[in-house]
Scaffold this motif. Sequence first.
Motif, mmCIF file in Angstrom:
data_model
loop_
_atom_site.group_PDB
_atom_site.id
_atom_site.type_symbol
_atom_site.label_atom_id
_atom_site.label_comp_id
_atom_site.label_asym_id
_atom_site.label_seq_id
_atom_site.Cartn_x
_atom_site.Cartn_y
_atom_site.Cartn_z
ATOM 1 N N UNK A 209 1.411 -1.240 -0.161
ATOM 2 C CA UNK A 209 -0.056 0.182 0.278
ATOM 3 C C UNK A 209 0.926 1.426 0.277
ATOM 4 N N UNK A 210 1.812 1.225 1.165
ATOM 5 C CA UNK A 210 2.815 2.213 0.540
ATOM 6 C C UNK A 210 3.760 2.350 -0.218
ATOM 7 N N UNK A 211 3.487 1.539 -1.255
ATOM 8 C CA UNK A 211 4.138 1.551 -2.497
ATOM 9 C C UNK A 211 3.944 2.164 -3.517
ATOM 10 N N UNK A 212 2.505 1.405 -3.337
ATOM 11 C CA UNK A 212 0.772 2.684 -4.166
ATOM 12 C C UNK A 212 1.055 3.720 -3.800
ATOM 13 N N UNK A 213 0.689 3.985 -2.687
ATOM 14 C CA UNK A 213 1.089 5.306 -2.444
ATOM 15 C C UNK A 213 2.277 6.388 -3.319
ATOM 16 N N UNK A 214 3.580 5.470 -2.988
ATOM 17 C CA UNK A 214 4.045 6.493 -3.409
ATOM 18 C C UNK A 214 4.351 6.781 -5.304
ATOM 19 N N UNK A 215 3.706 5.432 -5.465
ATOM 20 C CA UNK A 215 3.674 6.066 -7.020
ATOM 21 C C UNK A 215 2.422 6.764 -7.291
ATOM 22 N N UNK A 216 1.355 6.840 -6.882
ATOM 23 C CA UNK A 216 0.157 8.352 -7.172
ATOM 24 C C UNK A 216 1.266 9.597 -6.691
ATOM 25 N N UNK A 218 4.221 9.859 -7.536
ATOM 26 C CA UNK A 218 4.881 10.698 -7.604
ATOM 27 C C UNK A 218 4.237 10.810 -9.623
ATOM 28 N N UNK A 219 3.161 9.806 -9.591
ATOM 29 C CA UNK A 219 2.088 9.992 -11.182
ATOM 30 C C UNK A 219 1.028 10.873 -11.268
ATOM 31 N N UNK A 220 0.468 10.129 -10.227
ATOM 32 C CA UNK A 220 -1.354 10.806 -10.448
ATOM 33 C C UNK A 220 -1.476 12.281 -9.255
ATOM 34 N N UNK A 222 0.214 14.767 -9.690
ATOM 35 C CA UNK A 222 0.102 15.985 -9.936
ATOM 36 C C UNK A 222 1.446 17.571 -10.056
ATOM 37 N N UNK A 223 1.911 16.484 -9.033
ATOM 38 C CA UNK A 223 2.823 17.457 -7.711
ATOM 39 C C UNK A 223 4.125 16.851 -9.222
ATOM 40 N N UNK A 224 4.865 18.417 -8.740
ATOM 41 C CA UNK A 224 6.196 18.568 -9.721
ATOM 42 C C UNK A 224 6.786 17.035 -8.802
ATOM 43 N N UNK A 225 8.010 16.720 -9.012
ATOM 44 C CA UNK A 225 9.377 16.062 -9.106
ATOM 45 C C UNK A 225 9.853 16.271 -7.673
ATOM 46 N N UNK A 226 10.126 17.386 -7.537
ATOM 47 C CA UNK A 226 10.722 18.216 -5.687
ATOM 48 C C UNK A 226 9.679 17.725 -4.890
ATOM 49 N N UNK A 227 8.332 18.427 -5.424
ATOM 50 C CA UNK A 227 7.338 18.119 -4.327
ATOM 51 C C UNK A 227 6.936 16.540 -3.479
ATOM 52 N N UNK A 228 7.286 15.640 -4.983
ATOM 53 C CA UNK A 228 7.041 14.730 -5.199
ATOM 54 C C UNK A 228 8.169 13.361 -3.802
ATOM 55 N N UNK A 229 9.035 13.710 -4.526
ATOM 56 C CA UNK A 229 9.968 13.728 -3.378
ATOM 57 C C UNK A 229 10.019 13.925 -1.811
ATOM 58 N N UNK A 230 9.071 15.173 -2.324
ATOM 59 C CA UNK A 230 9.196 15.714 -0.696
ATOM 60 C C UNK A 230 8.461 14.667 0.330
ATOM 61 N N UNK A 257 20.335 10.088 -13.785
ATOM 62 C CA UNK A 257 21.354 11.599 -14.797
ATOM 63 C C UNK A 257 19.993 11.350 -16.070
ATOM 64 N N UNK A 258 19.530 10.959 -16.005
ATOM 65 C CA UNK A 258 18.757 11.343 -17.793
ATOM 66 C C UNK A 258 17.498 11.632 -17.377
ATOM 67 N N UNK A 259 16.648 11.830 -16.237
ATOM 68 C CA UNK A 259 15.135 11.838 -15.795
ATOM 69 C C UNK A 259 14.525 10.290 -15.894
ATOM 70 N N UNK A 260 13.771 10.701 -15.298
ATOM 71 C CA UNK A 260 13.226 9.189 -14.651
ATOM 72 C C UNK A 260 11.499 8.935 -15.658
ATOM 73 N N UNK A 261 11.077 8.410 -16.521
ATOM 74 C CA UNK A 261 9.836 8.259 -16.976
ATOM 75 C C UNK A 261 8.889 8.491 -16.482
ATOM 76 N N UNK A 262 8.262 10.317 -16.708
ATOM 77 C CA UNK A 262 6.907 10.742 -16.327
ATOM 78 C C UNK A 262 6.356 10.704 -16.747
#
Length: 262
Positions: A209-216, A218-220, A222-230, A257-262
């Motif tokens: 459930x926590x992994x699914x929350x991290x996916x949400x 990061x990807x669902x 609408x957060x910027x990458x930095x906001x998602x990481x925080x 280094x190449x950026x993540x698929x998003x």
Amino acid sequence: MARLHPTALIDAGAELHPSVEVGPYAVIGAGVRVGEGTRIGAHCVLEGPMTLGRDNVVHAHAALGCTPQDKKYAGEPTELHIGDGNTIFQFCTFSRGTVQDGGVTRVGDRNWIMAYVHIAHDVQLGHDTILANNATLAGHVHVGDWAIVGGLTGVHQFCKIGAHAITGFQSHVSQDVPPFMTVSGNPLAVHGVNLEGLRRRGFSRERIAQVRQMHRLLYRDGLTLEAAKAAIGALRGTVDGGDGDLALLLDFLEASTRGIVR
């Protein structure tokens, strides 16, 4: 004693454990070291310097320790290191490293590497992975533990695929794939979390459930990458055993280094 077929050609500079089996017409060059219990099939070619550990099975026609397919390579003494318990199927090709990187192509333990897979120079392949037929890893690619690379998938040089991730059939990987994610297509897209893989590896319902929350995050959401990481970092301490999963994802995102698929 080693069981060496009489038609096999084994250089005097190769080192084989006495329990090693070598099939007909195999060629093993100088600087090749092969560990206990490993079996090498018919018509395989092993070039040194390379190390092949314990209890590996190498099926017919594999070519391991090949010269790097890099025009900058000028004959430097680079290596291929393969760990223990790997299964390598027919017609696979693994290259040695280059001095432009660490000089070593590295394959971990207990990997299941299916027919016609190519592992290019300086690849770092973890443990317990599956590489399906015709998967191609270009130079300097890193693949984390328990990842699955689908058949006919091509991975661009310098890309990283995180632990527990899975790529679908014929995926075109040109950016980094974070841990735990399911991706496919060209252009590549994230379709969710590798739920079945996590269940098979004994992840609790709470960790999943926590992994699914991290996916949400990061990807669902609408957060910027930095906001998602925080937001992902703020989950620390909320799930028993989950902090390691958080660290795995956050460390991957920081190292990309190449950026993540998003």
